[in-house]
Design a protein around this motif. Structure first.
Motif, PDB file in Angstrom:
ATOM      1  N   LEU A 255       0.848  -1.191   0.000  1.00 19.91           N
ATOM      2  CA  LEU A 255       0.000   0.000   0.000  1.00 19.91           C
ATOM      3  C   LEU A 255       0.884   1.242   0.000  1.00 19.91           C
ATOM      4  O   LEU A 255       1.804   1.359   0.819  1.00 19.91           O
ATOM      5  CB  LEU A 255      -0.908  -0.005   1.234  1.00 19.91           C
ATOM      6  CG  LEU A 255      -1.970   1.091   1.333  1.00 19.91           C
ATOM      7  CD1 LEU A 255      -2.969   0.996   0.179  1.00 19.91           C
ATOM      8  CD2 LEU A 255      -2.702   1.004   2.673  1.00 19.91           C
ATOM      9  N   GLN A 256       0.619   2.157  -0.936  1.00 20.65           N
ATOM     10  CA  GLN A 256       1.441   3.354  -1.094  1.00 20.65           C
ATOM     11  C   GLN A 256       0.576   4.605  -1.002  1.00 20.65           C
ATOM     12  O   GLN A 256      -0.613   4.583  -1.339  1.00 20.65           O
ATOM     13  CB  GLN A 256       2.133   3.350  -2.466  1.00 20.65           C
ATOM     14  CG  GLN A 256       2.988   2.137  -2.755  1.00 20.65           C
ATOM     15  CD  GLN A 256       4.411   2.307  -2.241  1.00 20.65           C
ATOM     16  OE1 GLN A 256       4.685   3.154  -1.393  1.00 20.65           O
ATOM     17  NE2 GLN A 256       5.323   1.508  -2.752  1.00 20.65           N
ATOM     18  N   TYR A 257       1.179   5.711  -0.585  1.00 18.20           N
ATOM     19  CA  TYR A 257       0.493   7.010  -0.626  1.00 18.20           C
ATOM     20  C   TYR A 257       0.451   7.527  -2.065  1.00 18.20           C
ATOM     21  O   TYR A 257       1.339   7.239  -2.869  1.00 18.20           O
ATOM     22  CB  TYR A 257       1.225   8.023   0.241  1.00 18.20           C
ATOM     23  CG  TYR A 257       1.129   7.769   1.727  1.00 18.20           C
ATOM     24  CD1 TYR A 257      -0.079   7.907   2.400  1.00 18.20           C
ATOM     25  CD2 TYR A 257       2.258   7.400   2.459  1.00 18.20           C
ATOM     26  CE1 TYR A 257      -0.168   7.684   3.768  1.00 18.20           C
ATOM     27  CE2 TYR A 257       2.184   7.182   3.822  1.00 18.20           C
ATOM     28  CZ  TYR A 257       0.965   7.326   4.473  1.00 18.20           C
ATOM     29  OH  TYR A 257       0.889   7.099   5.826  1.00 18.20           O
ATOM     30  N   GLY A 258      -0.584   8.309  -2.386  1.00 18.00           N
ATOM     31  CA  GLY A 258      -0.664   8.957  -3.686  1.00 18.00           C
ATOM     32  C   GLY A 258      -1.476   8.173  -4.697  1.00 18.00           C
ATOM     33  O   GLY A 258      -2.348   7.381  -4.346  1.00 18.00           O
TER      34      GLY A 258
ATOM     35  N   THR B 163       0.341  16.545  -3.290  1.00 15.07           N
ATOM     36  CA  THR B 163       1.676  16.447  -2.705  1.00 15.07           C
ATOM     37  C   THR B 163       1.570  16.177  -1.206  1.00 15.07           C
ATOM     38  O   THR B 163       0.513  16.328  -0.590  1.00 15.07           O
ATOM     39  CB  THR B 163       2.485  17.736  -2.940  1.00 15.07           C
ATOM     40  OG1 THR B 163       1.767  18.858  -2.381  1.00 15.07           O
ATOM     41  CG2 THR B 163       2.726  17.972  -4.417  1.00 15.07           C
ATOM     42  N   TYR B 164       2.710  15.791  -0.637  1.00 15.81           N
ATOM     43  CA  TYR B 164       2.802  15.496   0.794  1.00 15.81           C
ATOM     44  C   TYR B 164       4.009  16.231   1.370  1.00 15.81           C
ATOM     45  O   TYR B 164       4.960  16.540   0.656  1.00 15.81           O
ATOM     46  CB  TYR B 164       3.010  13.995   1.031  1.00 15.81           C
ATOM     47  CG  TYR B 164       1.882  13.106   0.593  1.00 15.81           C
ATOM     48  CD1 TYR B 164       0.971  12.594   1.510  1.00 15.81           C
ATOM     49  CD2 TYR B 164       1.734  12.754  -0.747  1.00 15.81           C
ATOM     50  CE1 TYR B 164      -0.058  11.753   1.107  1.00 15.81           C
ATOM     51  CE2 TYR B 164       0.703  11.915  -1.156  1.00 15.81           C
ATOM     52  CZ  TYR B 164      -0.197  11.420  -0.221  1.00 15.81           C
ATOM     53  OH  TYR B 164      -1.211  10.591  -0.632  1.00 15.81           O
TER      54      TYR B 164
ATOM     55  N   LYS C 254      19.146  10.246  -1.047  1.00 14.16           N
ATOM     56  CA  LYS C 254      18.223   9.223  -1.534  1.00 14.16           C
ATOM     57  C   LYS C 254      17.039   9.869  -2.251  1.00 14.16           C
ATOM     58  O   LYS C 254      16.745  11.053  -2.029  1.00 14.16           O
ATOM     59  CB  LYS C 254      17.726   8.366  -0.367  1.00 14.16           C
ATOM     60  CG  LYS C 254      18.832   7.591   0.338  1.00 14.16           C
ATOM     61  CD  LYS C 254      18.274   6.783   1.499  1.00 14.16           C
ATOM     62  CE  LYS C 254      19.373   6.014   2.213  1.00 14.16           C
ATOM     63  NZ  LYS C 254      18.857   5.245   3.366  1.00 14.16           N
ATOM     64  N   PRO C 255      16.329   9.120  -3.109  1.00 17.39           N
ATOM     65  CA  PRO C 255      15.155   9.680  -3.801  1.00 17.39           C
ATOM     66  C   PRO C 255      14.106  10.242  -2.846  1.00 17.39           C
ATOM     67  O   PRO C 255      13.370  11.155  -3.204  1.00 17.39           O
ATOM     68  CB  PRO C 255      14.607   8.483  -4.583  1.00 17.39           C
ATOM     69  CG  PRO C 255      15.793   7.609  -4.814  1.00 17.39           C
ATOM     70  CD  PRO C 255      16.632   7.743  -3.563  1.00 17.39           C
TER      71      PRO C 255
ATOM     72  N   ASP D 138       6.572   3.576  -7.594  1.00 14.34           N
ATOM     73  CA  ASP D 138       7.508   2.930  -6.671  1.00 14.34           C
ATOM     74  C   ASP D 138       7.479   3.541  -5.277  1.00 14.34           C
ATOM     75  O   ASP D 138       8.323   3.240  -4.444  1.00 14.34           O
ATOM     76  CB  ASP D 138       8.932   3.011  -7.240  1.00 14.34           C
ATOM     77  CG  ASP D 138       9.076   2.226  -8.534  1.00 14.34           C
ATOM     78  OD1 ASP D 138       8.524   1.110  -8.596  1.00 14.34           O
ATOM     79  OD2 ASP D 138       9.720   2.725  -9.466  1.00 14.34           O
ATOM     80  N   GLY D 139       6.510   4.441  -5.029  1.00 12.23           N
ATOM     81  CA  GLY D 139       6.431   5.086  -3.727  1.00 12.23           C
ATOM     82  C   GLY D 139       6.695   6.578  -3.824  1.00 12.23           C
ATOM     83  O   GLY D 139       6.927   7.116  -4.920  1.00 12.23           O
ATOM     84  N   LEU D 140       6.684   7.255  -2.697  1.00 14.31           N
ATOM     85  CA  LEU D 140       6.878   8.697  -2.686  1.00 14.31           C
ATOM     86  C   LEU D 140       8.334   9.061  -2.979  1.00 14.31           C
ATOM     87  O   LEU D 140       9.258   8.398  -2.519  1.00 14.31           O
ATOM     88  CB  LEU D 140       6.481   9.273  -1.324  1.00 14.31           C
ATOM     89  CG  LEU D 140       5.002   9.143  -0.944  1.00 14.31           C
ATOM     90  CD1 LEU D 140       4.763   9.720   0.446  1.00 14.31           C
ATOM     91  CD2 LEU D 140       4.097   9.834  -1.960  1.00 14.31           C
TER      92      LEU D 140
END
Length: 266
Positions: free
Chosen positions: A94-97, A190-191, A134-135, A240-242
Motif C-alpha cells: 500500500l502506497q500514498y498517492g 503532494t505530501y 536518496k530519492p 515505486d512510492g513517494l
C-alpha cells in the motif's frame, strides 16, 4: 569442505530471502465455501493505491483509493489456489498517492516552517551529503533549531500520520525509525513530512485540518539526527512510492537554501 561452505551460505541466503517479505497486516485472506478472498483494510485518509504483484505470471496491477475503504481485491476458487500459495506467489504493498502520478502545483509558494520574526540557519540543503542523497530525501531542507522551538505548517493540509512517543536519537541510521514526525497531505496531491520533534512535541493528530503558518509542534533531536533540528521534505507519488521534489520556499527555490545561510521569516 569448500563446497559444503558454499551450500551452507546458499541456504542461509535463501532463508533470508524467504523471510524478507511478510504479508502486511492490512491484507487478510478469507475462505468461504469454495472461494478464497484477498481483502484490504485501508485506513489511509489521503489518496493511496495498492500494488499487487503476481510473481508467477510476472504481472503487476494497481488499485487506487481516494479514502479509507475495506475491499475484496482478489477472488479465487479453492481449486486454483490456497492461502499458503497466495503468500508464496503474491506481494501486496500500500502506497500514498496515485498509481498514475498526477500534475501538481510546481509554482506554489510554501511558507517558512517557523514563526514570524524568527531566523534559523540551514544545517543541510538539497542533496546534502549527510543524509539527503536518496530519492526520498534529495530535496529536503534541515534548519538548525534548539529543542522546543515552534514548528509551523508550510501549507494548508490534512494530517494523515503522526509520531510523538520517541525520546531516542543519534548519529546512526539505526535511529531512523525513532524520529517523531508529522505527515501532511496537500490538496494538489503532494505530501510533506516534518521530522525530529521532541518527545510529546507534536500538537496535531491524524485527521486534523491545518493552516499555513499554524504551529504544529516543537523541534527536537529524535531519530537519525546529529544535532537538534527540523527536517522537512516535499513528496509526489510514483508507482515505486513517494519521491522528494524541489519546491519554492518563501519565494526562493529550495536549491538556493545552502548550508550555513540563514532564513528569516519577516
Amino acid at each position: 569442505m569448500y563446497i559444503r561452505a558454499l551450500l551452507i551460505c546458499f541456504l542461509l541466503i535463501s532463508c533470508a530471502q524467504k523471510k524478507a517479505y511478510k504479508r502486511p497486516n492490512y491484507i487478510k485472506f478469507k475462505t468461504e465455501k469454495d472461494s478464497v478472498f484477498v481483502i484490504i483494510n485501508n485506513n489511509v485518509i489521503s489518496t493511496s493505491f495498492l500494488k499487487i504483484e503476481n510473481l508467477n505470471k510476472n504481472k503487476t496491477q494497481f488499485i487506487d483509493f481516494t479514502k479509507p475503504d475495506t475491499l475484496t481485491v482478489l477472488k479465487f476458487h479453492k481449486s486454483e489456489i490456497d492461502t499458503i500459495a497466495l503468500d508464496k506467489h503474491y506481494r501486496f504493498q500500500l502506497q500514498y498517492g496515485n498509481s498514475i502520478p498526477k500534475a501538481y502545483d510546481t509554482l506554489y509558494n510554501y511558507g517558512l516552517p517557523f514563526l514570524k520574526g524568527k531566523r534559523y540557519k540551514v544545517l543541510q540543503g538539497n542533496n546534502g551529503s549527510f543524509s539527503h542523497r536518496k530519492p526520498t530525501s534529495r530535496y529536503a531542507i534541515d534548519f538548525k533549531m534548539k529543542i522546543g522551538q515552534e514548528v509551523c505548517a508550510i501549507r494548508d493540509g490534512v494530517v494523515i500520520q503522526t509520531k510523538s512517543d520517541s525520546d531516542e536519537g543519534g548519529n546512526s541510521e539505526k535511529y531512523m525509525d525513532k524520529a517523531n514526525k508529522i505527515f501532511v497531505f496537500h490538496k494538489d496531491g503532494t505530501y510533506v513530512q516534518y521530522a525530529h520533534f521532541k518527545k510529546d512535541g507534536v500538537l496535531v493528530q491524524k485527521g486534523d485540518s491545518i493552516k499555513k503558518g499554524q504551529p504544529i509542534g516543537y523541534s527536537g533531536n529524535t531519530g537519525y539526527s546529529s544535532q537538534p533540528h527540523l527536517h522537512f521534505v516535499l513528496y509526489k507519488s510514483s508507482k515505486d512510492g513517494l519521491i522528494s521534489i524541489p519546491f519554492i520556499l518563501d519565494s526562493i527555490p529550495s536549491k538556493n537554501y545552502k548550508k550555513g545561510k540563514y532564513a528569516v521569516n519577516k
